[in-house]
Design a protein around this motif. Structure first.
Motif, PDB file in Angstrom:
ATOM      1  N   THR A  57      46.063  50.514   4.631  1.00 16.92           N
ATOM      2  CA  THR A  57      46.701  49.083   4.645  1.00 16.92           C
ATOM      3  C   THR A  57      47.909  49.027   5.590  1.00 16.92           C
ATOM      4  OG1 THR A  57      48.395  49.592   2.995  1.00 16.92           O
ATOM      5  CG2 THR A  57      46.140  48.990   2.057  1.00 16.92           C
ATOM      6  N   GLY A  58      48.541  50.056   6.048  1.00 18.03           N
ATOM      7  CA  GLY A  58      49.553  49.900   6.772  1.00 18.03           C
ATOM      8  C   GLY A  58      50.881  50.238   6.233  1.00 18.03           C
ATOM      9  N   GLU A  59      50.872  49.946   4.711  1.00 15.91           N
ATOM     10  CA  GLU A  59      52.105  50.078   3.821  1.00 15.91           C
ATOM     11  C   GLU A  59      52.886  51.270   4.457  1.00 15.91           C
ATOM     12  OE1 GLU A  59      51.291  49.382  -0.310  1.00 15.91           O
ATOM     13  OE2 GLU A  59      53.456  49.473  -0.579  1.00 15.91           O
ATOM     14  N   GLY A  60      54.128  51.212   4.662  1.00 16.17           N
ATOM     15  CA  GLY A  60      55.102  52.213   4.633  1.00 16.17           C
ATOM     16  C   GLY A  60      54.971  52.871   6.162  1.00 16.17           C
ATOM     17  N   ILE A  61      54.069  52.594   6.888  1.00 13.72           N
ATOM     18  CA  ILE A  61      53.969  53.375   8.198  1.00 13.72           C
ATOM     19  C   ILE A  61      55.123  53.204   9.089  1.00 13.72           C
ATOM     20  CG2 ILE A  61      52.697  53.835  10.085  1.00 13.72           C
ATOM     21  CD1 ILE A  61      51.279  54.958   7.409  1.00 13.72           C
ATOM     22  N   SER A  62      55.380  51.559   9.385  1.00 12.17           N
ATOM     23  CA  SER A  62      56.381  51.365  10.636  1.00 12.17           C
ATOM     24  C   SER A  62      57.671  51.861  10.104  1.00 12.17           C
ATOM     25  CB  SER A  62      56.453  49.840  10.792  1.00 12.17           C
ATOM     26  OG  SER A  62      55.209  49.428  10.934  1.00 12.17           O
ATOM     27  N   GLU A  63      58.022  51.677   8.611  1.00  9.54           N
ATOM     28  CA  GLU A  63      59.297  51.924   8.278  1.00  9.54           C
ATOM     29  C   GLU A  63      59.452  53.461   8.370  1.00  9.54           C
ATOM     30  OE1 GLU A  63      56.985  50.267   6.903  1.00  9.54           O
ATOM     31  OE2 GLU A  63      57.721  48.619   5.671  1.00  9.54           O
ATOM     32  N   MET A  64      58.563  54.121   8.022  1.00 16.64           N
ATOM     33  CA  MET A  64      58.350  55.696   7.878  1.00 16.64           C
ATOM     34  C   MET A  64      58.737  56.066   9.570  1.00 16.64           C
ATOM     35  SD  MET A  64      56.677  58.529   9.239  1.00 16.64           S
ATOM     36  CE  MET A  64      54.914  58.188   9.161  1.00 16.64           C
TER      37      MET A  64
ATOM     38  N   ARG B  80      47.351  54.442  12.881  1.00 16.45           N
ATOM     39  CA  ARG B  80      47.675  53.314  12.743  1.00 16.45           C
ATOM     40  C   ARG B  80      48.880  52.775  13.296  1.00 16.45           C
ATOM     41  NH1 ARG B  80      46.521  48.829  10.319  1.00 16.45           N
ATOM     42  NH2 ARG B  80      45.297  49.361   8.690  1.00 16.45           N
ATOM     43  N   TYR B  81      50.064  53.774  13.468  1.00 11.65           N
ATOM     44  CA  TYR B  81      51.035  53.308  14.027  1.00 11.65           C
ATOM     45  C   TYR B  81      50.924  53.193  15.599  1.00 11.65           C
ATOM     46  CZ  TYR B  81      56.046  53.485  15.548  1.00 11.65           C
ATOM     47  OH  TYR B  81      57.324  53.382  16.203  1.00 11.65           O
ATOM     48  N   CYS B  82      50.186  54.044  16.371  1.00  8.73           N
ATOM     49  CA  CYS B  82      49.949  53.617  17.630  1.00  8.73           C
ATOM     50  C   CYS B  82      48.944  52.712  18.142  1.00  8.73           C
ATOM     51  CB  CYS B  82      49.828  55.298  18.525  1.00  8.73           C
ATOM     52  SG  CYS B  82      50.970  56.370  18.161  1.00  8.73           S
ATOM     53  N   GLU B  83      47.933  52.824  17.371  1.00  8.26           N
ATOM     54  CA  GLU B  83      46.984  51.769  17.798  1.00  8.26           C
ATOM     55  C   GLU B  83      46.575  50.717  17.090  1.00  8.26           C
ATOM     56  OE1 GLU B  83      43.536  54.318  18.619  1.00  8.26           O
ATOM     57  OE2 GLU B  83      44.725  55.849  19.469  1.00  8.26           O
ATOM     58  N   LYS B  84      47.401  50.514  15.770  1.00  6.04           N
ATOM     59  CA  LYS B  84      47.366  49.670  14.646  1.00  6.04           C
ATOM     60  C   LYS B  84      46.041  49.446  14.219  1.00  6.04           C
ATOM     61  CE  LYS B  84      51.428  48.104  15.852  1.00  6.04           C
ATOM     62  NZ  LYS B  84      52.190  49.430  16.214  1.00  6.04           N
ATOM     63  N   ARG B  85      45.191  50.563  14.004  1.00  2.00           N
ATOM     64  CA  ARG B  85      44.103  50.417  13.195  1.00  2.00           C
ATOM     65  C   ARG B  85      43.639  51.623  12.392  1.00  2.00           C
ATOM     66  NH1 ARG B  85      39.622  53.003  16.637  1.00  2.00           N
ATOM     67  NH2 ARG B  85      40.534  54.376  18.052  1.00  2.00           N
ATOM     68  N   PHE B  86      42.580  51.614  11.704  1.00  2.00           N
ATOM     69  CA  PHE B  86      42.282  52.347  10.631  1.00  2.00           C
ATOM     70  C   PHE B  86      40.858  52.773  10.939  1.00  2.00           C
ATOM     71  CE2 PHE B  86      40.500  53.281   6.482  1.00  2.00           C
ATOM     72  CZ  PHE B  86      41.376  54.585   6.396  1.00  2.00           C
ATOM     73  N   VAL B  87      40.311  54.099  10.914  1.00  2.26           N
ATOM     74  CA  VAL B  87      39.245  54.337  10.899  1.00  2.26           C
ATOM     75  C   VAL B  87      38.550  55.093   9.534  1.00  2.26           C
ATOM     76  CG1 VAL B  87      37.439  55.887  12.256  1.00  2.26           C
ATOM     77  CG2 VAL B  87      39.385  54.935  13.245  1.00  2.26           C
TER      78      VAL B  87
ATOM     79  N   ALA C 100      53.866  60.473   1.538  1.00  2.00           N
ATOM     80  CA  ALA C 100      53.006  60.488   0.357  1.00  2.00           C
ATOM     81  C   ALA C 100      51.778  59.585   0.835  1.00  2.00           C
ATOM     82  CB  ALA C 100      53.561  60.064  -0.973  1.00  2.00           C
ATOM     83  N   ASN C 101      50.447  59.980   1.187  1.00  6.92           N
ATOM     84  CA  ASN C 101      49.780  59.154   1.778  1.00  6.92           C
ATOM     85  C   ASN C 101      48.587  58.595   0.853  1.00  6.92           C
ATOM     86  OD1 ASN C 101      48.985  57.599   4.023  1.00  6.92           O
ATOM     87  ND2 ASN C 101      47.279  59.161   4.587  1.00  6.92           N
ATOM     88  N   LYS C 102      47.765  57.758   1.104  1.00 12.25           N
ATOM     89  CA  LYS C 102      46.651  57.200   0.314  1.00 12.25           C
ATOM     90  C   LYS C 102      46.997  56.494  -0.765  1.00 12.25           C
ATOM     91  CE  LYS C 102      43.357  60.521   2.380  1.00 12.25           C
ATOM     92  NZ  LYS C 102      42.146  61.004   2.266  1.00 12.25           N
ATOM     93  N   ILE C 103      48.286  55.924  -0.906  1.00 12.32           N
ATOM     94  CA  ILE C 103      48.876  55.111  -2.158  1.00 12.32           C
ATOM     95  C   ILE C 103      47.953  53.935  -2.309  1.00 12.32           C
ATOM     96  CG2 ILE C 103      51.128  55.949  -2.068  1.00 12.32           C
ATOM     97  CD1 ILE C 103      51.822  53.115  -0.746  1.00 12.32           C
ATOM     98  N   ASP C 104      47.040  53.381  -1.596  1.00 14.34           N
ATOM     99  CA  ASP C 104      45.972  52.527  -1.717  1.00 14.34           C
ATOM    100  C   ASP C 104      45.017  52.529  -2.943  1.00 14.34           C
ATOM    101  OD1 ASP C 104      43.571  53.103   0.098  1.00 14.34           O
ATOM    102  OD2 ASP C 104      45.374  53.836   1.008  1.00 14.34           O
ATOM    103  N   CYS C 105      44.914  54.178  -2.949  1.00 17.30           N
ATOM    104  CA  CYS C 105      43.888  54.716  -4.043  1.00 17.30           C
ATOM    105  C   CYS C 105      44.477  54.854  -5.343  1.00 17.30           C
ATOM    106  CB  CYS C 105      43.307  56.076  -3.275  1.00 17.30           C
ATOM    107  SG  CYS C 105      42.498  55.891  -1.733  1.00 17.30           S
TER     108      CYS C 105
END
Ligand code: GTP
Ligand code: MG
Length: 274
Positions: free
Chosen positions: A168-175, A36-43, A134-139
């Protein structure tokens, strides 16, 4: 008369090379966070990392260019033999759990233990920056480890803590931004964590008490008195906890809820105690 001094040329800050690794159980989202951080995408399809994935990226922190070598580890126990040699010479660790999988949170201690063991007696974990994701906070529906529990664990160890979603990308760049800045601060501080980040702003006793309160099975247990204890015993136990956890005194994550729970437990017990 003013001397004709040529203006001082500002030396460009040195570039820096750092090594970062990811750690955490299989399927918690380590590779997706990096992607998500390096390629701006999610699989969304799960593609287990086989052993180690390696990548290089460049980031800018203040006036320094940082070359980051990322070693993304496989979380599955099967790959222990492959990943164990990659712990050495690391400046930063991304420690990930899935907020919907309590096991993955409980496993964080064993991940630290594995790293410590591999670094051996000469290895020093104090000069490494750890960030807990703390990942997957979208769920939200499946969430079973709440923010204060995760934050308490992380901050009581002097680690950074972020709530993230690779989806969703939430928190990733800040982290990543905070993580890299902390690593650069550490390198510029001669490999020692800057003192401000060195210790938590709450005590181990406060952290342990909040954890104990969370896991207590009833109001007696919560106050730490035997079932059927007297009014004085209840009040004495309550006062001790109130001093330790009062929101004016305690800034540990979860202290407010723990304090409220203690107040309620005391009220409930005193209703029935003669
Ligand atoms: P290993 O390589 O086996 O150690 O796993 P990993 O921790 O690298 O997990 P990976 O990034 O491959 O993600 C595992 C699964 O979780 C995949 O199906 C992802 O799509 C999914 N996933 C990762 N992050 C998130 C997230 O933030 N939200 C949701 N909903 N799914 C996620
Ligand atoms: Mg992976």
């Amino acid at each position: 008369m003013e001397a004709n001094v040529p203006p001082k040329r500002k030396e460009p800050a040195k570039s820096l090379r750092i090594k970062v690794i990811s750690m955490g159980n299989a399927e918690v989202g380590k590779s997706c966070i990096i992607k998500r951080y390096c390629e701006k995408r999610f699989v969304s399809k799960y593609l287990a990392t086989i052993g180690i994935d390696y990548g290089v990226t460049k980031v800018q922190v203040r006036d320094r260019e940082i070359k980051v070598n990322i070693f993304d580890m496989a979380g599955h126990p099967f790959f222990y033999e492959v990943r164990n040699e990659f712990y050495k010479d690391t400046q930063g660790v991304i420690l990930v759990y899935d907020v919907g999988q309590k096991d993955s949170f409980d496993a964080l201690d064993s991940w630290l233990a594995e790293m410590k063991q591999e670094l051996g007696s000469h290895g020093n974990m104090d000069n490494i920056v750890f960030v807990v994701c703390a990942n997957k906070i979208d769920c939200t529906k499946h969430r079973c480890v709440d923010e204060s529990e995760g934050r308490l664990w992380a901050e009581s160890k002097g680690f950074l803590y972020f709530e993230t979603s690779a989806q969703t990308g939430e928190g990733i760049s800040e982290m990543f931004q905070t993580f890299y800045v902390s690593i650069v601060d550490l390198c510029e501080n001669g490999g020692k964590r800057p003192t401000a980040n060195n210790s938590a702003s709450f005590t181990k006793e406060q952290a342990d008490t909040i954890r104990r309160i969370r896991n207590s099975k009833d109001s007696w247990d919560m106050l730490g008195v035997r079932p059927g204890a007297s009014r004085e015993e209840v009040n004495k136990a309550y006062r001790k906890l109130a001093v330790l956890l009062h929101p004016d005194k305690c800034v540990a994550p979860g202290s407010e809820d723990a304090f409220k729970a203690v107040v309620n437990a005391r009220t409930a017990l005193l209703k029935n105690v003669k």
